[in-house]
Motif scaffolding. Structure first.
Motif, PDB file in Angstrom:
ATOM      1  N   VAL A   1       6.041 -10.576  -4.036  1.00  0.00           N
ATOM      2  CA  VAL A   1       5.622  -9.359  -3.332  1.00  0.00           C
ATOM      3  C   VAL A   1       6.743  -8.881  -2.423  1.00  0.00           C
ATOM      4  N   ARG A   2       7.410  -9.800  -1.743  1.00  0.00           N
ATOM      5  CA  ARG A   2       8.514  -9.408  -0.864  1.00  0.00           C
ATOM      6  C   ARG A   2       9.632  -8.748  -1.661  1.00  0.00           C
ATOM      7  N   TRP A   3      10.043  -9.404  -2.743  1.00  0.00           N
ATOM      8  CA  TRP A   3      11.157  -8.875  -3.529  1.00  0.00           C
ATOM      9  C   TRP A   3      10.845  -7.490  -4.095  1.00  0.00           C
TER      10      TRP A   3
ATOM     11  N   LEU B   1       2.083  -3.279 -11.510  1.00  0.00           N
ATOM     12  CA  LEU B   1       2.635  -4.343 -10.678  1.00  0.00           C
ATOM     13  C   LEU B   1       2.058  -4.286  -9.269  1.00  0.00           C
ATOM     14  N   ARG B   2       1.814  -3.087  -8.762  1.00  0.00           N
ATOM     15  CA  ARG B   2       1.235  -2.983  -7.427  1.00  0.00           C
ATOM     16  C   ARG B   2      -0.189  -3.529  -7.423  1.00  0.00           C
TER      17      ARG B   2
ATOM     18  N   ARG C   1       0.827  -1.221   0.000  1.00  0.00           N
ATOM     19  CA  ARG C   1       0.000   0.000   0.000  1.00  0.00           C
ATOM     20  C   ARG C   1       0.852   1.258   0.000  1.00  0.00           C
ATOM     21  N   ALA C   2       2.033   1.204   0.614  1.00  0.00           N
ATOM     22  CA  ALA C   2       2.904   2.385   0.707  1.00  0.00           C
ATOM     23  C   ALA C   2       3.658   2.657  -0.587  1.00  0.00           C
ATOM     24  N   ALA C   3       3.639   1.715  -1.523  1.00  0.00           N
ATOM     25  CA  ALA C   3       4.373   1.877  -2.781  1.00  0.00           C
ATOM     26  C   ALA C   3       3.599   2.763  -3.745  1.00  0.00           C
ATOM     27  N   GLU C   4       4.309   3.286  -4.742  1.00  0.00           N
ATOM     28  CA  GLU C   4       3.667   4.104  -5.765  1.00  0.00           C
ATOM     29  C   GLU C   4       2.723   3.250  -6.603  1.00  0.00           C
TER      30      GLU C   4
END
Length: 353
Positions: free
Chosen positions: A282-284, A161-162, A154-157
């Protein structure tokens, strides 16, 4: 020399196709982080072992003038092998004949690899390292890691891919408890362990028409249960064709019978592997912030995982219980053990927030 770039999947291996006096060769530069020199020597020993037994579908490394099957340059391990003929047709042009041929060759490889020893290693019976690893990963997800992945994503742009990562996380949430319960029952059962491929996918098997001409990519070889290889290969093909599993298992068992515990392990390897693979991506991408140059291949991989998770979410807890009891593959098809047909296009049954 023809550079094929980073052609070793997502491992980072770089490959050149080399022609020397009419002979086609494959020059591979392994990434710095994998394999270790000891791991590469074990891999090369395995290839030499099965080749000496008459299995001619593997790229046996050539020796240098010093008698070694590798050389070191710029902190990388390099190898030179014959270029195997054929094309990977299992996915692009699948037929039941090709599926049967692929499983036959895999069974033959397992039979020959069973007698391979490296540094006094011997075949043994013990819980599968791969199943125990999958169980540990699912337990971490259940204990809070899944929520951590949600927060990081959620914190990513915003990006495509998100959005895919959100759907993967929802798919994991739908299935992690049932699959975790299944692995709790089967992961600690002793299985025959031997040297296996551990990364045999449909695109690692080459065909000349209907016959297998080569096996590729031995970078993950290690001591494991053969159930992991069977699950990996059939799982890489398990999209809309629900007949793949019974046909593949039957073709394999014509050459190497599977014990009930090994059949149960196939289910655990496949279902646990889908969840672990989705969690790893997701981790990577969103926790560790890694980047991958093969953006189109990465997108396709995440879409494929989403499809597998959608099908996995449709499997009931009752069918998990039947799997623990040791189903036949015919009965498992009737009880819903096969993948539900995925939705077409980019539809998703999940609405994430």
């Amino acid at each position: 020399m023809e550079s094929l770039g980073v052609s070793g999947g997502f491992s980072g291996a770089v490959i050149w196709r080399v022609s020397v006096a009419g002979t086609e060769l494959c020059l591979r530069r392994w990434p710095q982080v994998h394999p270790s020199l000891n791991g590469l020597m074990a891999m090369h020993g395995l290839l030499q072992h099965v080749s000496a037994a008459g299995f001619d579908r593997v790229p046996v490394p050539l020796s240098t003038r010093f008698g070694e099957t590798y050389f070191v340059n710029e902190d990388h391990l390099w190898e030179l092998t014959p270029w195997l003929p054929g094309k990977p047709l299992l996915s692009s042009a699948p037929t039941q004949t090709r599926l049967s041929a692929a499983l036959k060759v895999l069974a033959q490889f397992h039979q020959l690899a069973e007698t391979y020893q490296y540094q006094q290693s011997k075949p043994t019976a013990a819980p599968s390292p791969g199943l125990l690893e999958r169980l540990a990963t699912l337990q971490r997800l259940q204990r809070g890691e899944l929520q951590h992945f949600w927060q990081a994503t959620r914190a990513a742009e915003a990006s495509d891919l998100r959005e895919l990562a959100f759907e993967l996380l929802e798919g994991i949430g739908h299935s992690v408890n049932a699959v975790g319960a299944y692995l709790e029952q089967v992961a600690r059962i002793p299985l025959p362990l031997q040297w296996c491929l551990r990364d045999v996918r449909h695109d690692h098997i080459l065909f000349g028409d209907e016959q297998v001409t080569g096996l590729l990519d031995f970078g993950a070889v290690a001591v494991e249960s053969v159930a992991g290889d069977v699950a990996r290969l059939l799982g890489s093909l398990a999209n809309e064709d629900q007949e793949i599993w019974p046909h593949g298992i039957e073709a394999y068992e014509r050459h190497r019978p599977l014990a009930t515990a090994e059949r149960q392990a196939i289910v655990g390897f496949d279902r646990g592997g889908v969840i672990c693979s989705a969690a790893n991506w997701v981790r990577w991408l969103f926790v560790e912030g890694r980047s991958f140059p093969q953006i189109h291949a990465l997108h396709d991989q995440l879409v494929w995982l989403r499809t597998r998770l959608q099908a996995l979410a449709a499997i009931t807890s009752a069918s998990v219980g039947e799997a623990i009891a040791g189903p036949t593959w015919d009965r498992s098809r009737a009880s819903g053990m096969h993948r539900a047909a995925p939705r077409s296009g980019h539809e998703s049954p999940w609405m994430h927030t």
